[in-house]
Design an enzyme around this catalytic site. Structure first.
Site, PDB file in Angstrom:
ATOM      1  N   HIS A 125     -54.838  64.167 -55.767  1.00  0.00           N
ATOM      2  CA  HIS A 125     -53.880  64.888 -54.834  1.00  0.00           C
ATOM      3  C   HIS A 125     -52.474  64.896 -54.811  1.00  0.00           C
ATOM      4  O   HIS A 125     -52.091  63.703 -54.618  1.00  0.00           O
ATOM      5  CB  HIS A 125     -54.628  64.717 -53.429  1.00  0.00           C
ATOM      6  CG  HIS A 125     -54.057  65.728 -52.438  1.00  0.00           C
ATOM      7  ND1 HIS A 125     -54.126  65.773 -50.913  1.00  0.00           N
ATOM      8  CD2 HIS A 125     -53.243  66.961 -52.436  1.00  0.00           C
ATOM      9  CE1 HIS A 125     -53.838  66.704 -50.330  1.00  0.00           C
ATOM     10  NE2 HIS A 125     -53.211  67.673 -51.220  1.00  0.00           N
ATOM     11  N   HIS A 129     -51.763  60.885 -54.821  1.00  0.00           N
ATOM     12  CA  HIS A 129     -52.456  59.999 -54.317  1.00  0.00           C
ATOM     13  C   HIS A 129     -54.071  60.390 -54.756  1.00  0.00           C
ATOM     14  O   HIS A 129     -54.227  61.494 -55.079  1.00  0.00           O
ATOM     15  CB  HIS A 129     -52.421  59.743 -52.860  1.00  0.00           C
ATOM     16  CG  HIS A 129     -52.664  60.866 -52.133  1.00  0.00           C
ATOM     17  ND1 HIS A 129     -51.819  61.762 -51.737  1.00  0.00           N
ATOM     18  CD2 HIS A 129     -53.838  61.282 -51.437  1.00  0.00           C
ATOM     19  CE1 HIS A 129     -52.128  62.620 -50.990  1.00  0.00           C
ATOM     20  NE2 HIS A 129     -53.707  62.657 -50.816  1.00  0.00           N
ATOM     21  N   ASP A 136     -57.967  60.608 -53.433  1.00  0.00           N
ATOM     22  CA  ASP A 136     -58.760  60.632 -51.998  1.00  0.00           C
ATOM     23  C   ASP A 136     -60.082  60.193 -52.502  1.00  0.00           C
ATOM     24  O   ASP A 136     -60.944  60.952 -53.417  1.00  0.00           O
ATOM     25  CB  ASP A 136     -58.845  62.029 -51.501  1.00  0.00           C
ATOM     26  CG  ASP A 136     -57.480  62.153 -50.672  1.00  0.00           C
ATOM     27  OD1 ASP A 136     -57.106  61.480 -49.896  1.00  0.00           O
ATOM     28  OD2 ASP A 136     -56.838  63.159 -51.163  1.00  0.00           O
ATOM     29  N   LYS A 190     -61.526  88.519 -90.633  1.00  0.00           N
ATOM     30  CA  LYS A 190     -62.717  88.932 -90.185  1.00  0.00           C
ATOM     31  C   LYS A 190     -63.945  87.810 -90.181  1.00  0.00           C
ATOM     32  O   LYS A 190     -64.201  87.474 -91.488  1.00  0.00           O
ATOM     33  CB  LYS A 190     -63.315  90.110 -90.824  1.00  0.00           C
ATOM     34  CG  LYS A 190     -64.622  90.672 -90.094  1.00  0.00           C
ATOM     35  CD  LYS A 190     -65.110  91.830 -90.748  1.00  0.00           C
ATOM     36  CE  LYS A 190     -66.633  92.101 -89.955  1.00  0.00           C
ATOM     37  NZ  LYS A 190     -67.748  91.026 -90.208  1.00  0.00           N
ATOM     38  N   ASP A 233     -67.579  86.443 -89.776  1.00  0.00           N
ATOM     39  CA  ASP A 233     -68.725  87.023 -89.274  1.00  0.00           C
ATOM     40  C   ASP A 233     -69.270  86.260 -88.045  1.00  0.00           C
ATOM     41  O   ASP A 233     -69.086  85.079 -88.026  1.00  0.00           O
ATOM     42  CB  ASP A 233     -69.706  86.916 -90.411  1.00  0.00           C
ATOM     43  CG  ASP A 233     -69.501  88.087 -91.597  1.00  0.00           C
ATOM     44  OD1 ASP A 233     -69.127  89.096 -91.093  1.00  0.00           O
ATOM     45  OD2 ASP A 233     -69.695  87.888 -92.675  1.00  0.00           O
TER      46      ASP A 233
HETATM   47 MN    MN Z   1     -55.157  63.854 -50.005  1.00  0.00          MN
END
Ligand code: MN
Length: 227
Positions: free
Chosen positions: A9, A15, A17, A205, A207
């Site tokens: 986060h 940090h 979690d 191209k 295939d």
């Molecule tokens: Mn958090």
């Protein structure tokens, strides 16, 4: 086992979690430095408020002005169980969890223990076993186990999507529902001689199979034809 998740986060501070599914909620700890897979290396884990179990799969960007504003990725997830006979709920009440993790990045035995005379401050540490590694797992495996982005890249996703939407609008892309069966596959066309014309690009191209992908809610279907 039951679920655990580690979300990275990037809010005011970066940090991690750690969340453990227990009694129908996610018991949660914020680990400022993130988990270490080095044997016995302690990491502070601050107990924070419970989260609903549905939050375990959340990754994305929490808009500015909201609690926890910033980007979130699912850094690791999997299941856990206790490796001691005492039920996990009782271990939690007592302030010492003996866990075995089965994640993509984190495995083996871990201890999560409340510091004496403290309500909120716990320590997370990897026990010495065959899953311990002398490496920085955060540096070695920084990406989401769901989408493959780093938490820094995730922060750019809303801007990137807005740019993509603007470009699609500019190109006159359909804005509502499209019936995939009404869309024609882009197929190669035979021509007598090479030419140059505005609106055309040339590519080798290969295939293979041309595919139109159709999504209805959670269901995705691929409509292919060789070309
Ligand atoms: Mn958090």
């Amino acid at each position: 086992g039951v679920r655990f998740v580690v979300q990275e986060h990037w809010a005011r501070n970066l940090h991690f979690d750690l969340r453990l599914e227990l009694d129908g909620v996610l018991k949660s700890w914020a680990v400022p430095k993130g988990p270490s897979v080095r044997a016995e290396e302690k990491r502070l884990a601050v107990h924070v408020e419970d989260h609903p179990v549905e939050y375990a799969n959340f990754e994305g960007v929490i808009p500015a002005g909201n609690y926890g504003a910033g980007s979130v990725i699912v850094w690791d997830r999997g299941t856990y169980r206790s490796f001691k006979p005492e039920p996990i709920g009782e271990q939690y009440e007592r302030g010492k969890l003996e866990l075995e993790l089965f994640g993509h990045k984190l495995g083996g035995r871990w201890t999560l223990v409340r510091m004496s005379k403290s309500e909120k401050d716990w320590l997370l540490l990897k026990k010495a076993d065959t899953a311990a590694r002398d490496q920085d797992i955060l540096e070695r495996a920084p990406r989401s186990v769901i989408c493959g982005l780093t938490v820094q890249e995730m922060r750019d996703v809303p801007g990137w999507l807005a740019g993509l939407r603007a470009r699609l609008a500019e190109l006159g892309a359909a804005r509502g529902t499209v019936d995939a069966h009404q869309v024609k596959h882009m197929l190669a066309t035979l021509a007598e001689t090479p030419f140059s014309r505005p609106g055309w690009i040339f590519e080798i191209k290969y295939d293979g199979v041309r595919v139109i992908a159709e999504r209805r809610g959670e269901e995705v279907r691929m409509l292919g034809r060789s070309g």
